[in-house]
Design an enzyme around this catalytic site. Structure first.
Site, PDB file in Angstrom:
ATOM      1  CG  HIS A 153     -44.802  21.451 -25.904  1.00 30.02           C
ATOM      2  ND1 HIS A 153     -45.110  21.786 -24.711  1.00 30.02           N
ATOM      3  CD2 HIS A 153     -43.824  20.567 -25.991  1.00 30.02           C
ATOM      4  CE1 HIS A 153     -44.452  21.082 -23.851  1.00 30.02           C
ATOM      5  NE2 HIS A 153     -43.667  20.332 -24.743  1.00 30.02           N
ATOM      6  CG  HIS A 196     -46.018  16.023 -24.607  1.00 33.42           C
ATOM      7  ND1 HIS A 196     -45.200  15.409 -23.586  1.00 33.42           N
ATOM      8  CD2 HIS A 196     -45.187  17.161 -24.802  1.00 33.42           C
ATOM      9  CE1 HIS A 196     -44.204  15.954 -23.220  1.00 33.42           C
ATOM     10  NE2 HIS A 196     -43.990  16.989 -24.069  1.00 33.42           N
ATOM     11  CG  ASP A 237     -41.586  16.843 -26.184  1.00 36.97           C
ATOM     12  OD1 ASP A 237     -41.003  15.905 -25.352  1.00 36.97           O
ATOM     13  OD2 ASP A 237     -41.945  18.127 -25.770  1.00 36.97           O
ATOM     14  CB  CYS A 285     -35.297  17.689 -24.759  1.00 40.92           C
ATOM     15  SG  CYS A 285     -36.818  17.799 -23.882  1.00 40.92           S
ATOM     16  CE  LYS A 320     -37.270  14.164 -25.776  1.00 41.48           C
ATOM     17  NZ  LYS A 320     -38.554  14.927 -25.392  1.00 41.48           N
ATOM     18  CG  ASP A 358     -37.265  16.614 -28.368  1.00 37.83           C
ATOM     19  OD1 ASP A 358     -37.329  15.326 -28.739  1.00 37.83           O
ATOM     20  OD2 ASP A 358     -37.663  16.861 -27.346  1.00 37.83           O
TER      21      ASP A 358
HETATM   22  C1  VGL Z   1     -38.749  20.421 -24.417  1.00 38.62           C
HETATM   23  C2  VGL Z   1     -39.724  21.559 -22.845  1.00 38.62           C
HETATM   24  C3  VGL Z   1     -40.738  21.091 -22.710  1.00 38.62           C
HETATM   25  C4  VGL Z   1     -37.373  20.158 -25.234  1.00 38.62           C
HETATM   26  C5  VGL Z   1     -39.575  19.534 -24.339  1.00 38.62           C
HETATM   27  O1  VGL Z   1     -37.530  19.428 -26.092  1.00 38.62           O
HETATM   28  O2  VGL Z   1     -36.355  20.502 -24.900  1.00 38.62           O
HETATM   29  N1  VGL Z   1     -38.558  21.463 -23.659  1.00 38.62           N
HETATM   30  N2  VGL Z   1     -40.903  19.785 -23.575  1.00 38.62           N
HETATM   31 ZN    ZN Z   2     -42.525  18.467 -23.995  1.00 36.88          ZN
END
Ligand code: VGL
Ligand code: ZN
Length: 202
Positions: free
Chosen positions: A72, A55, A53, A141, A97, A11
């Site tokens: 985000h 979403h 990430d 993550c 993901k 990420d």
């Molecule tokens: C993450 C918070 C929300 C991460 C992803 O990549 O660590 N943290 N979504």
């Molecule tokens: Zn996230």
């Protein structure tokens, strides 16, 4: 048969870096050490995988819809792009993901490649036994991906200079590191990883 090593980058996306909507303090400091390990892997012919990430605009993960996080890494937005300085070698595998509107999916092992194959199966097919892992965020993550990798039986090495945490509560990243250590994770710097991968002093 000898199983090989691979690098999993977690990420490293604009929204988790300075100026992003879910900024991890100094999140972009992971880019240089990750590029170092990526280059060593590419030279040694070892696989490089990068999770992202990914979403939908409406998900229970976001604070507007019952979750705890600001919006985000919405699919196809510039915030979801990998950090522009992150070097991604030819043939690297992207794992997306968090596409499900009902789940947080912190772990890269919840993710799938562009062909829809789950990360665990891809690593099995590539005969990967050891995973170097770094990226964002240490306490979410990275933690979830590392613990899942251990559970799946991989020999896991966390790149200690290639991680950064959100630390919503002070000490969250410290606690995550202790938990990973108790799970049997190894720790090394990107320089040490390069030495291990190339077999040469770096
Ligand atoms: C993450 C918070 C929300 C991460 C992803 O990549 O660590 N943290 N979504
Ligand atoms: Zn996230």
């Amino acid at each position: 048969m000898n199983k090989s090593a691979a690098l999993l980058i977690v990420d490293v996306q604009n929204d988790f870096c300075p100026g992003g909507t879910l900024e991890v303090p100094c999140g972009d400091r992971v880019v240089e050490p990750l590029n170092r390990v990526t280059a060593a892997c590419a030279a040694a012919g070892l696989p490089v995988l990068a999770s992202r990430d990914w979403h939908p605009a409406v998900t229970r993960h976001f604070n507007g819809f019952g979750g705890i996080w600001p919006c985000h890494c919405v699919q196809n937005s510039s915030g979801a792009d990998f950090h522009p300085a992150l070097q991604l070698p030819k043939g690297m595998i992207i794992i997306s993901k968090g596409n499900e509107p009902d789940s947080d999916s912190y772990s890269a092992f919840d993710g799938r490649s562009e062909e829809g194959r789950p990360l665990g199966g891809i690593l099995q097919d590539l005969e990967v036994g050891q995973l170097y892992i770094g990226g964002l965020a240490t306490d979410y993550c990275v933690r979830a991906s590392v613990l899942d990798a251990k559970k799946a039986g991989f020999d896991v090495t966390l790149l200690t200079d290639a991680i950064a945490g959100v630390d919503i509560s002070a000490g969250d990243s410290e606690k995550a590191l202790e938990e990973m250590g108790r799970a049997g994770v190894r720790f090394c710097t990107s320089h040490e990883a390069v030495r291990q991968i190339t077999g040469n002093p770096a």
